[in-house]
Design a protein around this motif. Structure first.
Motif, PDB file in Angstrom:
ATOM      1  N   UNK A  28      51.913  77.067  68.008  1.00  0.00           N
ATOM      2  CA  UNK A  28      51.485  78.319  68.406  1.00  0.00           C
ATOM      3  C   UNK A  28      51.224  79.144  67.163  1.00  0.00           C
ATOM      4  N   UNK A  29      51.968  79.093  66.223  1.00  0.00           N
ATOM      5  CA  UNK A  29      51.726  79.996  64.895  1.00  0.00           C
ATOM      6  C   UNK A  29      50.439  79.332  64.149  1.00  0.00           C
ATOM      7  N   UNK A  30      50.388  77.988  64.118  1.00  0.00           N
ATOM      8  CA  UNK A  30      49.299  77.387  63.540  1.00  0.00           C
ATOM      9  C   UNK A  30      47.835  77.968  64.329  1.00  0.00           C
ATOM     10  N   UNK A  31      47.955  78.035  65.522  1.00  0.00           N
ATOM     11  CA  UNK A  31      46.851  78.479  66.356  1.00  0.00           C
ATOM     12  C   UNK A  31      46.792  80.152  66.245  1.00  0.00           C
ATOM     13  N   UNK A  32      47.651  80.752  65.341  1.00  0.00           N
ATOM     14  CA  UNK A  32      47.607  82.200  65.124  1.00  0.00           C
ATOM     15  C   UNK A  32      48.227  83.020  66.413  1.00  0.00           C
ATOM     16  N   UNK A  33      48.911  82.359  67.177  1.00  0.00           N
ATOM     17  CA  UNK A  33      49.611  83.101  68.456  1.00  0.00           C
ATOM     18  C   UNK A  33      51.056  83.451  68.077  1.00  0.00           C
TER      19      UNK A  33
END
Lengths: 134, 131
Positions: free
Chosen positions: A95-100
């Protein structure tokens, strides 16, 4: 190598998250590594156990009957907990990699912990007959 | 006090492809490991509890499962992906340790050798149930 030894040894310290003010981000990272290394160790043992099948069905069954005794069923629950945490925190990282939800990383860490405990608890409940069978 | 690596730093240390494939293999493993644990630990639990089956995992049970193409595909995919994911994870950790980072190419080659060797050994073990 663009990174020197100094910059590569980045994780020496416990790190406080600027959004939550807690160290949950560091713990999430640390537990991901701890479970990851433990699971790699388990993987090699697991492959070694399965390879006893090469010595014949009887040898495999003898080993597997021992490994399904109550003590090992309890160990399996720790394995399930490690797999669950690693998988759930892996989704958190994706999720963090996707900026979420980067700013909500602490909340997500606690959700990972909660789900790990609850699902391991359910697995443990259903494993009770195996742990207490005569 | 130092922070865990950001996504950008991880890509820079590990290289783009190892970083990317770690995520792809991890995502796929959620489903493969899920099916694996369900089939070996929980699908036969009722039969064992009711006394219809001696144990959850015995040679004949695994052999019957691996008579189905789907489970042959799942088990070999699982073996390959879990070895890649596990050893690539070890590489990520080792790259932050000076002595290993200074010999990154050799270490990476060593891990590939270990991975391929273990895959062959694991495949040979699995084939005991199939052939």
């Amino acid at each position: 190598m663009a990174f020197s030894f100094r910059t590569l040894s980045l994780h020496a310290g416990n790190f406080q998250d600027r959004y939550s003010g807690t160290r949950s981000g560091w713990w999430a990272w640390f537990l991901q590594r701890l479970t990851g290394v433990a699971l790699v160790g388990y993987l090699f043992l697991h492959i070694a156990v399965i390879s006893t099948a090469r010595a014949g069905a009887d040898t495999f069954d003898t080993v597997l009957i021992i490994l399904q005794k109550p003590f090992f069923v309890v160990l399996d629950l720790f394995l399930i907990a490690a797999v669950l945490y690693h998988a759930l925190n892996g989704v958190r990282v994706l999720l963090f990699d996707a900026g979420i939800a980067i700013k909500r990383q602490a909340l997500l860490f606690w959700i990972c912990m909660l789900l790990t405990i609850v699902i391991t608890g359910v697995a443990g409940y259903f494993s009770l007959p195996l742990i207490f069978r005569g | 006090m130092s922070a865990p690596l950001t996504s950008q730093q991880q890509k820079a240390v590990a290289g783009f492809w190892p970083w990317f494939l770690q995520r792809v293999s991890g995502f796929l493993l959620i489903f493969l490991v899920g099916v694996h644990i369900w089939m070996t630990h929980f699908s036969g639990l009722g039969d064992v509890v009711r006394g219809h089956q001696e144990e959850l995992v015995l040679f004949e049970i695994v052999k019957q499962r691996l008579a189905q193409g789907l489970f042959i595909f799942i088990d070999f995919s699982l073996l390959a992906l879990v070895l890649y994911h596990g050893l690539n994870g070890m590489r990520n950790i080792l790259l932050e340790w000076g002595p290993a980072a200074r010999h990154a190419a050799g270490m990476t080659a060593g891990l590939w050798l270990l991975g391929i060797g273990t895959f062959i050994y694991g495949a040979w073990a699995l084939l005991a149930f199939i052939l």
